[in-house]
Design a protein around this motif. Structure first.
Motif, PDB file in Angstrom:
ATOM      1  N   GLU A  88      62.996 -38.134 -94.276  1.00  0.00           N
ATOM      2  CA  GLU A  88      63.899 -39.132 -94.090  1.00  0.00           C
ATOM      3  C   GLU A  88      63.792 -40.294 -95.464  1.00  0.00           C
ATOM      4  OE1 GLU A  88      61.377 -39.041 -91.483  1.00  0.00           O
ATOM      5  OE2 GLU A  88      62.265 -37.350 -91.014  1.00  0.00           O
ATOM      6  N   THR A  89      62.649 -39.989 -96.026  1.00  0.00           N
ATOM      7  CA  THR A  89      62.325 -41.387 -97.018  1.00  0.00           C
ATOM      8  C   THR A  89      62.043 -40.646 -98.578  1.00  0.00           C
ATOM      9  OG1 THR A  89      59.959 -41.151 -96.444  1.00  0.00           O
ATOM     10  CG2 THR A  89      61.417 -42.897 -95.098  1.00  0.00           C
ATOM     11  N   SER A  90      61.596 -39.535 -98.385  1.00  0.00           N
ATOM     12  CA  SER A  90      61.340 -39.097 -99.870  1.00  0.00           C
ATOM     13  C   SER A  90      60.824 -37.482 -99.646  1.00  0.00           C
ATOM     14  CB  SER A  90      60.270 -39.829-100.510  1.00  0.00           C
ATOM     15  OG  SER A  90      58.985 -39.785 -99.883  1.00  0.00           O
ATOM     16  N   PHE A  91      59.761 -37.246-100.135  1.00  0.00           N
ATOM     17  CA  PHE A  91      59.329 -35.751 -99.977  1.00  0.00           C
ATOM     18  C   PHE A  91      58.176 -35.818 -99.002  1.00  0.00           C
ATOM     19  CE2 PHE A  91      61.055 -36.452-104.399  1.00  0.00           C
ATOM     20  CZ  PHE A  91      62.064 -35.191-104.434  1.00  0.00           C
ATOM     21  N   ALA A  92      58.103 -34.541 -98.681  1.00  0.00           N
ATOM     22  CA  ALA A  92      57.050 -34.217 -97.383  1.00  0.00           C
ATOM     23  C   ALA A  92      56.464 -32.746 -97.585  1.00  0.00           C
ATOM     24  CB  ALA A  92      57.730 -34.557 -96.028  1.00  0.00           C
ATOM     25  N   LEU A  93      55.434 -32.581 -97.099  1.00  0.00           N
ATOM     26  CA  LEU A  93      54.662 -30.955 -97.074  1.00  0.00           C
ATOM     27  C   LEU A  93      54.703 -30.558 -95.691  1.00  0.00           C
ATOM     28  CD1 LEU A  93      51.538 -31.737 -99.221  1.00  0.00           C
ATOM     29  CD2 LEU A  93      53.674 -30.650 -99.808  1.00  0.00           C
ATOM     30  N   ALA A  94      54.690 -29.194 -95.871  1.00  0.00           N
ATOM     31  CA  ALA A  94      54.502 -28.510 -94.357  1.00  0.00           C
ATOM     32  C   ALA A  94      53.797 -27.337 -94.745  1.00  0.00           C
ATOM     33  CB  ALA A  94      55.894 -28.069 -93.815  1.00  0.00           C
ATOM     34  N   PRO A 132      53.400 -31.139 -90.733  1.00  0.00           N
ATOM     35  CA  PRO A 132      53.277 -30.013 -89.693  1.00  0.00           C
ATOM     36  C   PRO A 132      52.444 -28.826 -90.283  1.00  0.00           C
ATOM     37  CG  PRO A 132      55.393 -30.098 -90.798  1.00  0.00           C
ATOM     38  CD  PRO A 132      54.557 -31.340 -91.153  1.00  0.00           C
ATOM     39  N   VAL A 133      51.538 -28.117 -89.281  1.00  0.00           N
ATOM     40  CA  VAL A 133      50.866 -26.964 -89.859  1.00  0.00           C
ATOM     41  C   VAL A 133      51.047 -25.987 -88.635  1.00  0.00           C
ATOM     42  CG1 VAL A 133      48.468 -26.127 -90.153  1.00  0.00           C
ATOM     43  CG2 VAL A 133      48.953 -28.073 -90.957  1.00  0.00           C
TER      44      VAL A 133
END
Length: 138
Positions: A88-94, A132-133
């Motif tokens: 929702e705001t920028s970048f993320a990892l999963a 999330p993992v």
């Protein structure tokens, strides 16, 4: 926490495009965004480095749990898939952790081993509640 070891690495202001190195000189890599993100792909990237570290750490945790439970884990293989995406705001990892376990280990026992390792692994502890993992037992 009482630190047993501290790794020190530096990356330049170019971040994803440039160089990253450890102070002991054992790791010195060229960084470049992957072609999938519009980069040259002519270097490694933070997601690859994180995937390699997480896979190695998690494999050690699975081996530890195996030893504690008298389960032979010498033929295990852990693959970490680290995805970079947008939230929702920028970048993320999963992350998806794929555990390839010996055939003689039944699925329920293998799943229990991997889930126990996930509670002990320092990378799993660091990511818990943050990204999330997914655990996959093969």
């Amino acid at each position: 926490m009482d630190a047993l070891y501290t790794a020190v690495a530096t990356a330049g202001s170019a971040g994803r495009e440039g160089r990253a190195a450890t102070t002991d000189g054992r790791l010195d890599v060229v960084l470049a965004p992957p072609a999938e993100l519009g980069g040259s792909g002519q270097g490694t990237n933070p997601e690859q480095l994180f995937a390699a570290g997480y896979a190695a750490c998690f494999a050690s945790a699975v081996s530890l749990v195996g030893r504690q439970n008298k389960v032979d884990t010498s033929d295990i293989s852990i693959t970490a898939e680290v995805s970079l995406g947008k939230d929702e705001t920028s970048f993320a990892l999963a992350v998806v952790l794929r555990a390839e376990l010996p055939e003689e280990l039944d699925n329920a026992a293998g799943r229990a081993l991997v889930e126990h390792a996930h509670q002990l692994c320092p990378y799993s502890k660091a990511t818990r509640g943050n990204i999330p993992v997914e655990l996959v037992v093969e």
